[in-house]
Design a protein around this motif. Structure first.
Motif, PDB file in Angstrom:
ATOM      1  N   GLN A 194       2.952   6.662   2.910  1.00  0.00           N
ATOM      2  CA  GLN A 194       2.198   7.854   3.370  1.00  0.00           C
ATOM      3  C   GLN A 194       0.926   7.396   3.737  1.00  0.00           C
ATOM      4  O   GLN A 194       0.279   7.944   4.648  1.00  0.00           O
ATOM      5  CB  GLN A 194       2.246   8.855   2.126  1.00  0.00           C
ATOM      6  CG  GLN A 194       1.497  10.471   2.532  1.00  0.00           C
ATOM      7  CD  GLN A 194       2.092  11.114   3.394  1.00  0.00           C
ATOM      8  OE1 GLN A 194       3.272  11.043   3.373  1.00  0.00           O
ATOM      9  NE2 GLN A 194       1.542  11.248   4.259  1.00  0.00           N
ATOM     10  N   SER A 214       0.999   5.397   7.088  1.00  0.00           N
ATOM     11  CA  SER A 214       1.065   6.728   8.203  1.00  0.00           C
ATOM     12  C   SER A 214      -0.254   7.050   8.581  1.00  0.00           C
ATOM     13  O   SER A 214      -0.752   7.282   9.441  1.00  0.00           O
ATOM     14  CB  SER A 214       2.113   7.498   7.823  1.00  0.00           C
ATOM     15  OG  SER A 214       2.129   8.482   8.884  1.00  0.00           O
ATOM     16  N   SER A 262      -2.738   4.662  10.041  1.00  0.00           N
ATOM     17  CA  SER A 262      -2.450   4.153  11.344  1.00  0.00           C
ATOM     18  C   SER A 262      -2.710   5.378  12.346  1.00  0.00           C
ATOM     19  O   SER A 262      -3.366   4.836  13.659  1.00  0.00           O
ATOM     20  CB  SER A 262      -1.007   4.011  11.472  1.00  0.00           C
ATOM     21  OG  SER A 262      -0.147   5.160  11.128  1.00  0.00           O
ATOM     22  N   GLN A 263      -2.938   6.351  11.921  1.00  0.00           N
ATOM     23  CA  GLN A 263      -3.481   7.661  12.721  1.00  0.00           C
ATOM     24  C   GLN A 263      -4.882   7.388  13.015  1.00  0.00           C
ATOM     25  O   GLN A 263      -5.458   8.009  14.092  1.00  0.00           O
ATOM     26  CB  GLN A 263      -3.284   8.816  12.088  1.00  0.00           C
ATOM     27  CG  GLN A 263      -1.676   9.254  11.877  1.00  0.00           C
ATOM     28  CD  GLN A 263      -1.421  10.554  11.244  1.00  0.00           C
ATOM     29  OE1 GLN A 263      -2.111  11.429  11.258  1.00  0.00           O
ATOM     30  NE2 GLN A 263      -0.173  10.916  10.898  1.00  0.00           N
ATOM     31  N   GLN A 321       6.805  -0.878   7.834  1.00  0.00           N
ATOM     32  CA  GLN A 321       5.521  -0.200   8.852  1.00  0.00           C
ATOM     33  C   GLN A 321       5.210  -1.418   9.516  1.00  0.00           C
ATOM     34  O   GLN A 321       3.868  -1.107  10.068  1.00  0.00           O
ATOM     35  CB  GLN A 321       4.567   0.643   8.186  1.00  0.00           C
ATOM     36  CG  GLN A 321       5.194   1.950   7.362  1.00  0.00           C
ATOM     37  CD  GLN A 321       4.165   2.454   6.637  1.00  0.00           C
ATOM     38  OE1 GLN A 321       3.313   1.925   5.985  1.00  0.00           O
ATOM     39  NE2 GLN A 321       4.132   3.995   6.703  1.00  0.00           N
TER      40      GLN A 321
END
Length: 284
Positions: free
Chosen positions: A92, A95, A98-99, A197
């Protein structure tokens, strides 16, 4: 009127009482404070246990037996639960970072959440569900068989003989188990972040010092200590006060687990708020 006759007493008066005498008023409980009775008894038991810890003789053999039992039923489940917890946190956070193009902070954020929040809660929930229920059932069965009453008749304190070793065992196991869960959860998060990831192993490890600091480990161990004490006290209290015979023991076990869960999340919120107010974030 002859000497053998008596003057009739008015209704509601006893012979020998003066007409002006009135019975004392009954003490009525304050409405709305009945719900404080059980928390008050729980708090009183906590103080009694804390005082009895320093009394002699200390039941060292009972403490070792309970320590081994609690550790044996919680080590493997804690390790198995900490791996998916660490993986979910790492996935989580990875993710999210990375945004916002901050992949270099994935390791620091994952470790921070895992050590501060996840590890103490995992340990406390497992100790309450596995060890706390066993402690409550054991003490509850002894209570309905009147073993504790017999101990009091013989001058032996059930709290010092049975409750203190169990509470200390839960506290020690919680503190030691918290370190293992932190390590296993961190390794699980590292594996899933690097493998699934495509994270950089060096960046994941090097970012530990970016946000994490030594007081984060301190608050994690403090939480584990407090949570272990709460789990042991609640289980012992419900075991000492079952209602309704054998069926009441089963109800007491369920109640001890539910009450412990509620207290753990509330206490965790309070300790986290105090820590964030007292310890500034790193770099501030």
């Amino acid at each position: 009127m002859t000497a053998t006759e008596h003057t009739p007493q008015p209704a509601g008066e006893r012979p020998g009482e003066s007409p002006s005498a009135t019975p004392p008023a009954a003490v009525t409980p304050v409405p709305g404070l009945g719900f404080l009775r059980e928390p008050g008894k729980l708090f009183a038991l906590s103080l009694t246990v804390l005082r009895a810890v320093f009394r002699r003789p200390f039941q060292f053999r009972e403490f070792i037996e309970q320590f081994w039992f609690i550790a044996s039923v919680t080590i493997l489940p804690a390790a198995l639960v900490s791996i998916p917890f660490g993986a979910v946190i790492a996935l989580q956070v990875g993710s999210l970072t990375s945004q916002i193009s901050a992949q270099s902070f994935t390791g620091a954020a994952s470790v921070l959440v895992n050590i501060q929040q996840a590890s103490p809660l995992i340990v406390a929930l497992l100790i309450s569900g596995a060890a706390g229920s066993a402690i409550c059932a054991d003490l509850g069965s002894r209570t309905i068989r009147e073993e504790l009453d017999a101990m009091e008749v013989m001058g032996v304190s059930p709290v010092q003989r049975l409750v203190v070793p169990r509470v200390l065992a839960t506290v020690c196991v919680a503190v030691l188990l918290n370190g293992m869960v932190s390590v296993v959860g961190t390794l699980g998060g590292y594996f899933f972040n690097v493998v699934l990831q495509d994270g950089t192993p060096g960046a994941y490890l090097a970012s530990f010092s970016a946000l994490a600091q030594l007081p984060d480990l301190y608050i994690s161990e403090i939480k584990a200590l407090v949570f272990g004490f709460i789990a042991g006290i609640v289980a012992s209290y419900r075991g000492l006060n079952p209602r309704g015979g054998p069926k009441g023991v089963g109800d007491a076990v369920n109640q001890s687990v539910v009450i412990t869960f509620l207290l753990l999340f509330f206490v965790n919120m309070v300790l986290t708020g105090i820590y964030l107010q007292l310890v500034p974030p790193k770099g501030v």
